[in-house]
Design a protein around this motif. Structure first.
Motif, short mmCIF file in Angstrom:
data_model
loop_
_atom_site.label_atom_id
_atom_site.label_comp_id
_atom_site.label_asym_id
_atom_site.label_seq_id
_atom_site.Cartn_x
_atom_site.Cartn_y
_atom_site.Cartn_z
N PRO A 18 0.78 -1.24 0.00
CA PRO A 18 0.00 0.00 0.00
C PRO A 18 0.81 1.29 0.00
N HIS A 19 2.13 1.20 -0.13
CA HIS A 19 2.95 2.42 -0.08
C HIS A 19 3.81 2.54 -1.33
N GLY A 20 4.51 3.66 -1.43
CA GLY A 20 5.40 3.89 -2.57
C GLY A 20 6.69 3.12 -2.44
N THR A 21 7.43 3.07 -3.54
CA THR A 21 8.67 2.28 -3.58
C THR A 21 9.83 2.96 -2.87
N GLY A 22 9.74 4.26 -2.65
CA GLY A 22 10.85 4.93 -1.97
C GLY A 22 10.71 6.44 -2.05
N HIS A 23 11.84 7.12 -1.82
CA HIS A 23 11.82 8.57 -1.71
C HIS A 23 13.24 9.10 -1.80
#
Length: 444
Positions: free
Chosen positions: A336-341
């Motif tokens: 449910p979250h993004g791959t990174g930042h």
């Protein structure tokens, strides 16, 4: 000898770092047609109805210039041309720690004024502050000191956008932060296999890092068993569970104000969950390879999303084709979250959602709203890559009540629920012709 070489390297790279910041500052203030910016390190905050302070966290714009992260009431006056002026708070105080007069490798790059009383800073600031911008969070302080221009958008957009491009000094700091975090991760892993509690594992981590809770760039996530399905689990149980099944640790370290951010997941015994960990680990490396100049970070995320779909179908969790799982968005239940930042002075570093240095928005796509970065990948940027696969009760309940429930093998899901979830996270420097995986290079 190694420390001496490192210190010499910092002396050289830091001088170039200051030149870069000066150039960025000059461009930023010319866009605003002002004379300079004044950066406030911050100040101590009293806890509500108490005379103790919350832990001090320095203004990231301040620590971009110098590795002073633990001293409130300091000020920087910069204009991109003249030698930066540092007003360094050094009170007469027997209640609290007082920093030494600056003499480290960075001190020669500033004209330093020692400030004994925080409320006497005004006489050291430019008399006419109408042509200077205040950069900081204490708006009421800025207004009291006569600043009309507070955190101007055009200045901050420019500075935030270019913070994505790291100087050699910053790259060195990030490598050092990763080295500290790496040795601490080894200690935490050992504590897990010794059947320690979450509290004991966290203590082992901090001891190995030689940093306290307040030194960490963010609250460590130290989770056993089902707790690993809580994305930002901030508790640490003092009692060990009756049986160790799984362990997820998302923890970093700081060096000169720069952050490491590493996540690893372990299974206590071999089996289906251990195999899932290996597959997520392989997917992390695949996504690292996808980080290339001129590639959209959104596409890197789509690689991760499709990869999780393949893992889910291969493991028999879903009984549908991976592409169909992507189209139906069932994958979002498990990832449910993004791959990174971006990573740097802050764990979730700024500038991830803009298209240029004027702040033109570049929002996350509707089908992946939680992405923390949508920028085009370029050299000298540092990213985290952290795909995950989780068994989160609330999301699973929502899926079970939907029309897509028939595509889920719920017996397999229920068998894996007690293990919680998996996340594998690396810190990666993008170069023109290669990627530098700082985390894997350290053997983590």
């Amino acid at each position: 000898m190694k420390q001496e070489r490192q210190q010499k390297s910092f002396v050289t790279s830091y001088a170039e770092h200051i030149k870069t910041l000066q150039a960025r500052t000059l461009e930023a203030i010319q866009r605003e047609s002002i004379d300079g910016i004044i950066i406030h390190s911050g100040q101590a905050k009293h806890q509500f109805l108490d005379d103790n302070h919350y832990p001090f966290k320095v203004n990231p714009q301040f620590k971009a210039w110098l590795p002073v992260i633990d001293n409130p009431n300091c000020w920087l006056i910069v204009d991109g041309i003249n030698k930066p002026k540092l007003i360094f708070y050094r009170p007469v105080d027997f209640w609290h720690w007082v920093p030494e007069e600056p003499s480290d490798f960075w001190a020669e790059h500033f004209d330093i004024i020692l400030l004994k009383q925080a409320n006497r800073v005004e006489k050291h600031l430019p008399y006419d502050r109408s042509k200077y911008a205040y950069i900081g969070e204490y708006i009421e302080v800025a207004k009291a000191l006569g600043f009309d221009l507070v955190n101007p958008d055009r200045v901050l957009h420019y500075l935030h956008y270019h913070r994505a491009y790291k100087t050699d000094y910053e790259l060195d700091c990030m490598r050092q932060a990763n080295a500290i975090a790496a040795r601490a991760h080894f200690a935490a892993k050992e504590a897990f296999y010794a059947r320690a509690s979450e509290f004991e594992i966290n203590q082992a981590y901090l001891l190995a890092a030689k940093q306290g809770d307040n030194d960490m760039p963010y609250n460590n996530i130290v989770a056993l068993n089902k707790h690993t399905s809580i994305l930002h689990y901030m508790r640490v149980d003092t009692s060990a569970p009756s049986k160790h099944l799984s362990f997820l640790i998302d923890a970093g370290a700081s060096f000169h104000g720069y952050a490491a951010d590493i996540t690893r997941t372990y299974a206590y015994e071999q089996g289906e969950f251990a195999e899932l960990i290996q597959q997520v680990d392989a997917l992390t490396l695949k996504c690292v390879d996808a980080l290339k100049p001129n590639v959209s970070y959104v596409d890197v995320h789509r690689t991760a999303y499709a990869g999780v779909a393949e893992i889910l179908t291969h493991a028999g969790i879903l009984n549908m084709h991976p592409e169909d799982a992507v189209d139906a968005k069932i994958v979002s239940t498990f990832f449910p979250h993004g791959t990174g930042h971006f990573l740097g002075l802050q764990v979730h570093d700024v500038g991830g959602h803009v298209n240029d240095d004027r702040g033109t928005p570049l929002p996350a796509p509707e089908d992946h709203p939680f992405l923390r970065c949508t920028r085009t990948v370029e050299p000298r940027q540092i990213f985290t890559i952290e795909p995950g696969l989780y068994f989160i009760d609330s999301l699973l309940a929502e899926l079970k009540s939907s029309e897509h429930s028939k595509y889920v093998n719920w017996d397999v899901v229920d068998k894996l629920r007690p293990y919680g979830g998996i996340r594998i996270e690396d810190d990666v420097i993008v170069h023109k012709d290669r990627n530098e995986n700082m985390t894997r290079d350290l053997g983590v």
